[in-house]
Write a protein that holds these residues in place. Structure first.
Motif, PDB file in Angstrom:
ATOM      1  N   ILE A 109       0.834  -1.210   0.000  1.00  0.00           N
ATOM      2  CA  ILE A 109       0.000   0.000   0.000  1.00  0.00           C
ATOM      3  C   ILE A 109       0.869   1.262   0.000  1.00  0.00           C
ATOM      4  O   ILE A 109       0.427   2.315  -0.444  1.00  0.00           O
ATOM      5  CB  ILE A 109      -0.934  -0.041   1.237  1.00  0.00           C
TER       6      ILE A 109
ATOM      7  N   MET B 121       1.041   3.480  -3.139  1.00  0.00           N
ATOM      8  CA  MET B 121      -0.247   4.124  -3.371  1.00  0.00           C
ATOM      9  C   MET B 121      -0.443   5.283  -2.396  1.00  0.00           C
ATOM     10  O   MET B 121      -0.947   6.363  -2.759  1.00  0.00           O
ATOM     11  CB  MET B 121      -1.380   3.110  -3.199  1.00  0.00           C
ATOM     12  N   LEU B 122      -0.025   5.071  -1.169  1.00  0.00           N
ATOM     13  CA  LEU B 122      -0.134   6.123  -0.152  1.00  0.00           C
ATOM     14  C   LEU B 122       0.761   7.311  -0.518  1.00  0.00           C
ATOM     15  O   LEU B 122       0.360   8.464  -0.383  1.00  0.00           O
ATOM     16  CB  LEU B 122       0.261   5.550   1.211  1.00  0.00           C
TER      17      LEU B 122
ATOM     18  N   ALA C 149      -0.999   9.179  -3.182  1.00  0.00           N
ATOM     19  CA  ALA C 149      -2.155   9.886  -2.610  1.00  0.00           C
ATOM     20  C   ALA C 149      -1.708  11.143  -1.874  1.00  0.00           C
ATOM     21  O   ALA C 149      -2.341  12.198  -1.993  1.00  0.00           O
ATOM     22  CB  ALA C 149      -2.906   8.949  -1.670  1.00  0.00           C
ATOM     23  N   PHE C 150      -0.599  11.027  -1.158  1.00  0.00           N
ATOM     24  CA  PHE C 150      -0.090  12.208  -0.445  1.00  0.00           C
ATOM     25  C   PHE C 150       0.367  13.285  -1.427  1.00  0.00           C
ATOM     26  O   PHE C 150       0.188  14.477  -1.179  1.00  0.00           O
ATOM     27  CB  PHE C 150       1.056  11.813   0.495  1.00  0.00           C
TER      28      PHE C 150
ATOM     29  N   LEU D 145      -0.874  13.797  -4.432  1.00  0.00           N
ATOM     30  CA  LEU D 145      -2.104  14.410  -4.949  1.00  0.00           C
ATOM     31  C   LEU D 145      -2.688  15.380  -3.920  1.00  0.00           C
ATOM     32  O   LEU D 145      -3.114  16.487  -4.255  1.00  0.00           O
ATOM     33  CB  LEU D 145      -3.138  13.327  -5.266  1.00  0.00           C
ATOM     34  N   LEU D 146      -2.706  14.922  -2.677  1.00  0.00           N
ATOM     35  CA  LEU D 146      -3.265  15.751  -1.596  1.00  0.00           C
ATOM     36  C   LEU D 146      -2.476  17.057  -1.473  1.00  0.00           C
ATOM     37  O   LEU D 146      -3.071  18.140  -1.366  1.00  0.00           O
ATOM     38  CB  LEU D 146      -3.224  14.969  -0.281  1.00  0.00           C
TER      39      LEU D 146
ATOM     40  N   PHE E 235      -0.808  18.558  -3.818  1.00  0.00           N
ATOM     41  CA  PHE E 235      -1.133  19.403  -4.974  1.00  0.00           C
ATOM     42  C   PHE E 235      -2.439  20.163  -4.737  1.00  0.00           C
ATOM     43  O   PHE E 235      -2.512  21.379  -4.930  1.00  0.00           O
ATOM     44  CB  PHE E 235      -1.240  18.529  -6.237  1.00  0.00           C
TER      45      PHE E 235
END
Lengths: 156, 163
Positions: free
Chosen positions: B15, B18-19, B22-23, B25-26, B28
């Protein structure tokens, strides 16, 4: 025996709930972010008016609009550049010609008064003089823009 | 023995990458997010200026916009004079001087409720030096009293020098 002991000590935190939370945050930001307000110059300090009603989403999406940001000196802020009145009039004229070309391409015509369907969103600084704002309004009118939305901050 | 076999077949999806994504993207979205202040607007249809600068002119000139208007309908003239610094100085509503915005609002409400005065539109003539925020204050009062047919005009030097 020693290998099995080391595997027992190994710590593997469960990251799934953290990932869930992060995805929820991403979803939130994706929904609230609004790139379409790039035309709205944040340096313009709008006047405050209690009865100014918020623009509805339908209005925002369906209507073609021309955003005019006016700074405190009465200059038109177009693409981040402050334009004096004579340049601003040329800019408005050019925008009007573009709208007319678009209308023609779509097989449409201005209304009976020669009015274009585009709404002019007027975001003038609270310290701008009425005279400079009015000059821009008359320039818009003489180029076929009759629909205006005068922006103000909601509040008392 | 059976338990050990089961453990060997367990699939573990990593994971962490993926994390990481995600971080990113967050980050950004957090950096590009600028909460827009709540903006309102006054929507107006402003037709080109007509030679109705005479404040005594009746509203027949507007008949091209709305032929349903009765002949008795008149335009309510409001003169806004600027004081020093572009603030609102004098307010003259239908030839009556108003001491402040509160009195202006009160008088306007009375005039609009008066059946003998069939006002349904307003002409705001302003001093060129007046600040835009002061004009919006007056528009706000008209809007509050549901009089939304407003037109604007700039005062001529003669009108500005008039007592």
């Amino acid at each position: 025996m020693s290998a099995s002991m080391s595997s027992e000590v190994k710590a593997e935190p469960n990251l799934t709930p953290l990932l869930d939370v992060v995805f929820q945050l991403i979803t939130f930001f994706m929904l609230v972010i609004n790139f379409s307000q790039d035309n709205f110059d944040q340096s313009v300090r709008l006047p405050v008016a209690g009865t100014a009603r918020p623009a509805e989403e339908g209005e925002k999406a369906n209507e073609d609009h021309l955003v005019l940001n006016v700074d405190r000196d009465g200059k038109l802020l177009f693409n981040g550049v402050a334009q004096p009145l004579h340049t601003a009039i040329e800019t408005i004229k050019r925008e009007s010609q573009l709208v007319k070309l678009n209308l023609k391409a779509a097989g449409l015509k201005p209304d009976a008064n020669g009015g274009l369907p585009t709404m002019v969103i007027l975001r003038a600084d609270k310290d701008a003089s009425c005279s400079s704002v009015y000059s821009l309004i008359t320039a818009c009118q003489s180029n076929g823009f009759f629909k205006f939305a005068m922006k103000a901050m909601n509040g008392q | 023995m059976r338990k050990k076999k089961k453990l060997q077949h367990e699939v573990e999806v990593p994971i962490t990458p993926m994390l990481d994504m995600a971080f990113q993207l967050l980050t950004f979205f957090i950096l590009t997010y600028h909460p827009a202040p709540s903006e309102g607007q006054f929507i107006m249809n402003l037709l080109p200026a007509q030679p109705a600068t005479n404040l005594d002119a009746k509203a027949e000139s507007e008949s091209t916009q709305n032929s349903d208007l009765p002949a008795s309908v008149r335009t309510m003239p409001t003169l806004l004079y600027a004081s020093a610094g572009g603030k609102l100085g004098r307010i003259v509503l239908s030839n009556q001087e108003q001491p402040d915005l509160a009195a202006f609002e009160k008088q306007l409400a009375q005039d609009l409720q008066n059946p003998d005065l069939a006002f349904d539109q307003a002409l705001i003539k302003f001093d060129p030096d007046l600040k835009y925020s002061e004009l919006i204050q007056v528009v706000n009062i008209f809007s509050k009293l549901k009089l939304t047919k407003i037109s604007f005009s700039e005062m001529s030097p003669e009108e500005m020098s008039a007592p």
